[in-house]
Motif scaffolding. Structure first.
Motif, PDB file in Angstrom:
ATOM      1  N   LYS B  70      12.224  -0.660  -6.031  1.00 34.23           N
ATOM      2  CA  LYS B  70      10.925  -0.887  -6.665  1.00 34.23           C
ATOM      3  C   LYS B  70      10.623  -2.372  -6.822  1.00 34.23           C
ATOM      4  O   LYS B  70       9.899  -2.776  -7.732  1.00 34.23           O
ATOM      5  CB  LYS B  70      10.856  -0.205  -8.048  1.00 34.23           C
ATOM      6  N   THR B  92       5.183  -1.019 -14.566  1.00 31.49           N
ATOM      7  CA  THR B  92       5.595   0.361 -14.319  1.00 31.49           C
ATOM      8  C   THR B  92       4.666   1.021 -13.312  1.00 31.49           C
ATOM      9  O   THR B  92       4.967   2.083 -12.788  1.00 31.49           O
ATOM     10  CB  THR B  92       5.561   1.197 -15.607  1.00 31.49           C
ATOM     11  N   ARG B  93       3.524   0.388 -13.090  1.00 30.10           N
ATOM     12  CA  ARG B  93       2.538   0.972 -12.198  1.00 30.10           C
ATOM     13  C   ARG B  93       2.171  -0.038 -11.126  1.00 30.10           C
ATOM     14  O   ARG B  93       2.185  -1.238 -11.356  1.00 30.10           O
ATOM     15  CB  ARG B  93       1.258   1.330 -12.966  1.00 30.10           C
ATOM     16  N   LYS B 130       3.595   9.210 -12.918  1.00 30.80           N
ATOM     17  CA  LYS B 130       4.676   8.228 -12.836  1.00 30.80           C
ATOM     18  C   LYS B 130       4.179   6.932 -12.201  1.00 30.80           C
ATOM     19  O   LYS B 130       4.685   5.858 -12.479  1.00 30.80           O
ATOM     20  CB  LYS B 130       5.826   8.775 -11.978  1.00 30.80           C
ATOM     21  N   ASP B 131       3.229   7.055 -11.299  1.00 29.04           N
ATOM     22  CA  ASP B 131       2.687   5.872 -10.636  1.00 29.04           C
ATOM     23  C   ASP B 131       1.314   6.217 -10.081  1.00 29.04           C
ATOM     24  O   ASP B 131       0.949   7.394 -10.008  1.00 29.04           O
ATOM     25  CB  ASP B 131       3.614   5.421  -9.500  1.00 29.04           C
TER      26      ASP B 131
END
Lengths: 151, 151
Positions: B70, B92-93, B130-131
């Motif tokens: 990531k 986180t995104r 989650k994304d």
DNA sequence: CTAGATGCAAACATTTTGCATGATT
DNA sequence: AATCATGCAAAATGTTTGCATCTAG
């Protein structure tokens, strides 16, 4: 009442494209599998069932044509394969997708959730929005239910 | 103060990957071109300038590795080419993109505009986000200014 | 020293193109 | 009849893999 397929045919005609049996079969397959996100290969195999002589190249050419006319949208979910998704009639924006990272399912959201966000983009970044592409990755309803049952 | 590159190196180490000169050069290139959206080929050519012996396959393998960790996100803007974009530290995104249909430019929006929308998705569709991946197509600020000057 | 990483070339998968033939308007 | 569309095969593109060699830890 005019059917969806007839309107699409007229659109093709209107843009002075010929209405060949291959194109017709391709449009039919897309309509009959509206829920799915078919790849060119998928479409090819389904069209072959009703028009066995069709070639893969023709499917690619037809899908490109339909994309141009904004009848379908070409999407790419990250695997190297392009998928083709019928646009809702009259929709000015592409619909959103929910992709489950557990089971790989792809659900569609037809409602436009981005009205406010587009306004912000237009004013804050002075960007005139013509279309949008929104995809969420996460865990779908069904997989969460499965998870709960295990406990 | 620890630098970004050092933290990325530690991340690699932490996941028990070896820190080869090739991987280091690839990360450097990504950091130095953070604004761009480089394809694997682009990265390859830039890395080659400082480590001429590197092979394209290694670049692919490194980019895959960084995607897994990531550190970068693999994106696909519709042409058949995968592009790689550094993720903001701690984000986180994934960030959003504005693609101009006139000039092809790709601008980034680091702010997260989807807080409310995600809430709707979570409650209405019972989908745990989650994304997300959001791209706008339209006309950028610069092209609109050019248009106005013409008049 | 040893698991893991590299470079090269070959393999793969998907999509595009050239061209002779065929069909639609 | 003329133009446009098709099928096939070949080519192009982007990415992945097998394998012998090499190197970081």
């Amino acid at each position: 009442m005019e059917s969806r397929i007839e309107r699409i045919k007229k659109q093709l005609h209107g843009a002075s494209y010929k209405l060949t049996p291959q194109r017709e079969a391709t449009v039919m397959v897309l309509l009959e599998n509206e829920e799915d996100h078919l790849s060119a290969e998928d479409v090819f195999l389904l069209v072959k069932e009703r028009a066995p002589e069709i070639g893969l190249a023709t499917v690619y050419r037809t899908l490109e044509l339909l994309t141009e006319l904004k009848i379908v949208d070409k999407i790419n979910f990250g695997d190297g394969v392009a998928r083709y998704d019928l646009r809702q009639e009259g929709a000015t924006r592409f619909h959103h997708h929910l992709i489950c990272i557990e089971c790989g399912s792809v659900d569609e959201i037809q409602e436009d959730l981005l009205g406010e966000v587009e306004k912000i983009v237009e004013t804050r970044f002075q960007f005139t929005v013509k279309d949008h592409w929104l995809t969420f990755h996460g865990i779908c309803k069904r997989c969460k239910q499965k998870e709960n049952k295990k406990k």
